[in-house]
Design a protein around this motif. Structure first.
Motif, PDB file in Angstrom:
ATOM      1  N   THR A   1      22.104  24.366  41.144  1.00  0.00           N
ATOM      2  CA  THR A   1      21.794  25.335  42.202  1.00  0.00           C
ATOM      3  C   THR A   1      22.310  26.743  41.898  1.00  0.00           C
ATOM      4  N   ASN A   2      22.901  26.917  40.710  1.00  0.00           N
ATOM      5  CA  ASN A   2      23.475  28.211  40.323  1.00  0.00           C
ATOM      6  C   ASN A   2      24.464  28.714  41.374  1.00  0.00           C
ATOM      7  N   THR A   3      25.370  27.828  41.783  1.00  0.00           N
ATOM      8  CA  THR A   3      26.357  28.139  42.807  1.00  0.00           C
ATOM      9  C   THR A   3      27.717  28.412  42.170  1.00  0.00           C
ATOM     10  N   MET A   4      28.345  29.499  42.580  1.00  0.00           N
ATOM     11  CA  MET A   4      29.681  29.837  42.103  1.00  0.00           C
ATOM     12  C   MET A   4      30.719  29.012  42.849  1.00  0.00           C
ATOM     13  N   PHE A   5      31.872  28.803  42.228  1.00  0.00           N
ATOM     14  CA  PHE A   5      33.024  28.160  42.876  1.00  0.00           C
ATOM     15  C   PHE A   5      34.163  29.168  42.785  1.00  0.00           C
ATOM     16  N   ILE A   6      34.673  29.585  43.936  1.00  0.00           N
ATOM     17  CA  ILE A   6      35.697  30.624  43.970  1.00  0.00           C
ATOM     18  C   ILE A   6      36.945  30.091  44.659  1.00  0.00           C
ATOM     19  N   LEU A   7      38.080  30.220  43.985  1.00  0.00           N
ATOM     20  CA  LEU A   7      39.376  29.943  44.598  1.00  0.00           C
ATOM     21  C   LEU A   7      39.949  31.287  44.998  1.00  0.00           C
ATOM     22  N   ARG A   8      40.134  31.493  46.293  1.00  0.00           N
ATOM     23  CA  ARG A   8      40.670  32.750  46.817  1.00  0.00           C
ATOM     24  C   ARG A   8      42.125  32.528  47.207  1.00  0.00           C
ATOM     25  N   LEU A   9      43.022  33.165  46.477  1.00  0.00           N
ATOM     26  CA  LEU A   9      44.448  33.095  46.780  1.00  0.00           C
ATOM     27  C   LEU A   9      44.781  34.251  47.711  1.00  0.00           C
ATOM     28  N   VAL A  10      45.326  33.934  48.886  1.00  0.00           N
ATOM     29  CA  VAL A  10      45.633  34.958  49.883  1.00  0.00           C
ATOM     30  C   VAL A  10      47.144  35.047  50.041  1.00  0.00           C
ATOM     31  N   GLY A  11      47.664  36.249  49.846  1.00  0.00           N
ATOM     32  CA  GLY A  11      49.098  36.476  49.948  1.00  0.00           C
ATOM     33  C   GLY A  11      49.571  36.600  51.374  1.00  0.00           C
ATOM     34  N   ASN A  12      50.882  36.625  51.537  1.00  0.00           N
ATOM     35  CA  ASN A  12      51.465  36.688  52.883  1.00  0.00           C
ATOM     36  C   ASN A  12      51.255  38.048  53.547  1.00  0.00           C
ATOM     37  N   ASP A  13      50.766  39.046  52.815  1.00  0.00           N
ATOM     38  CA  ASP A  13      50.458  40.341  53.413  1.00  0.00           C
ATOM     39  C   ASP A  13      48.947  40.561  53.562  1.00  0.00           C
ATOM     40  N   GLY A  14      48.160  39.496  53.327  1.00  0.00           N
ATOM     41  CA  GLY A  14      46.716  39.566  53.515  1.00  0.00           C
ATOM     42  C   GLY A  14      45.926  39.918  52.269  1.00  0.00           C
ATOM     43  N   GLY A  15      46.594  40.385  51.228  1.00  0.00           N
ATOM     44  CA  GLY A  15      45.900  40.694  49.985  1.00  0.00           C
ATOM     45  C   GLY A  15      45.432  39.420  49.305  1.00  0.00           C
ATOM     46  N   ASN A  16      44.435  39.537  48.462  1.00  0.00           N
ATOM     47  CA  ASN A  16      43.929  38.327  47.811  1.00  0.00           C
ATOM     48  C   ASN A  16      43.493  38.576  46.377  1.00  0.00           C
ATOM     49  N   VAL A  17      43.362  37.479  45.657  1.00  0.00           N
ATOM     50  CA  VAL A  17      42.834  37.466  44.306  1.00  0.00           C
ATOM     51  C   VAL A  17      41.844  36.316  44.245  1.00  0.00           C
ATOM     52  N   ASP A  18      40.683  36.569  43.680  1.00  0.00           N
ATOM     53  CA  ASP A  18      39.664  35.530  43.538  1.00  0.00           C
ATOM     54  C   ASP A  18      39.605  35.041  42.097  1.00  0.00           C
ATOM     55  N   ILE A  19      39.569  33.737  41.951  1.00  0.00           N
ATOM     56  CA  ILE A  19      39.340  33.118  40.654  1.00  0.00           C
ATOM     57  C   ILE A  19      37.921  32.577  40.725  1.00  0.00           C
ATOM     58  N   MET A  20      37.021  33.251  40.008  1.00  0.00           N
ATOM     59  CA  MET A  20      35.595  32.947  40.119  1.00  0.00           C
ATOM     60  C   MET A  20      35.135  32.085  38.952  1.00  0.00           C
ATOM     61  N   ILE A  21      34.559  30.941  39.284  1.00  0.00           N
ATOM     62  CA  ILE A  21      34.006  30.047  38.279  1.00  0.00           C
ATOM     63  C   ILE A  21      32.490  30.072  38.430  1.00  0.00           C
ATOM     64  N   MET A  22      31.841  30.474  37.361  1.00  0.00           N
ATOM     65  CA  MET A  22      30.391  30.534  37.345  1.00  0.00           C
ATOM     66  C   MET A  22      29.853  29.182  36.865  1.00  0.00           C
ATOM     67  N   PRO A  23      28.649  28.801  37.226  1.00  0.00           N
ATOM     68  CA  PRO A  23      28.083  27.546  36.756  1.00  0.00           C
ATOM     69  C   PRO A  23      28.107  27.416  35.228  1.00  0.00           C
ATOM     70  N   ALA A  24      27.891  28.519  34.537  1.00  0.00           N
ATOM     71  CA  ALA A  24      27.893  28.485  33.065  1.00  0.00           C
ATOM     72  C   ALA A  24      29.267  28.155  32.493  1.00  0.00           C
ATOM     73  N   ASP A  25      30.333  28.322  33.269  1.00  0.00           N
ATOM     74  CA  ASP A  25      31.683  27.999  32.799  1.00  0.00           C
ATOM     75  C   ASP A  25      31.877  26.497  32.594  1.00  0.00           C
ATOM     76  N   PHE A  26      30.986  25.683  33.140  1.00  0.00           N
ATOM     77  CA  PHE A  26      31.096  24.228  33.016  1.00  0.00           C
ATOM     78  C   PHE A  26      30.322  23.688  31.829  1.00  0.00           C
ATOM     79  N   LYS A  27      29.928  24.537  30.892  1.00  0.00           N
ATOM     80  CA  LYS A  27      29.123  24.113  29.729  1.00  0.00           C
ATOM     81  C   LYS A  27      29.745  22.984  28.980  1.00  0.00           C
TER      82      LYS A  27
END
Length: 127
Positions: free
Chosen positions: A101-127
């Motif tokens: 389905t060409n769907t991304m998988f994103i892990l969003r880490l949210v800090g205690n002050d509301g800031g965040n970092v996304d770890i984005m996994i694209m379908p092609a990363d599962f080759k």
């Protein structure tokens, strides 16, 4: 660079969507049930990006500031997540559904002050 990637990801997330793939729908449902049982609110969503790509977003609160999150080695974490998912038999159907389905998988880490970092996994990363 991580800041730009995170900002771009935040901008491209537009609205909640409904997955048409039954494997993804089941994954989302089971994740929501497990989170509710653990007392965690809104840990997972399914959204359509600005570019029309679907994404599963798993949100995890971490005891760190947004400045600390900017230091997270996202490339290393992404590789570990992909490797773990690929080696987990229960994840094989989900991986195939993400690829189909060409769907991304994103892990969003949210800090205690509301800031965040996304770890984005694209379908092609599962080759």
């Amino acid at each position: 660079m991580n800041f730009l990637v995170t900002a771009a990801a935040a901008i491209m997330m537009l609205a909640s969507a409904t997955p048409s793939n039954p494997v993804i729908a089941k994954f989302l449902s089971e994740a929501e049930e497990q989170a509710a049982a653990a007392g965690v609110k809104n840990p997972i969503s399914f959204e359509k990006t600005l570019f029309g790509t679907d994404a599963i977003i798993v949100t995890q609160e971490v005891p760190a500031s947004s400045a600390d999150l900017q230091q997270v080695p996202t490339d290393m974490m992404k590789k570990q997540m992909v490797d773990e998912m690929k080696s987990d038999k229960e994840s094989q159907d989900l991986i195939q559904a993400l690829k189909d389905t060409n769907t991304m998988f994103i892990l969003r880490l949210v800090g205690n002050d509301g800031g965040n970092v996304d770890i984005m996994i694209m379908p092609a990363d599962f080759k």
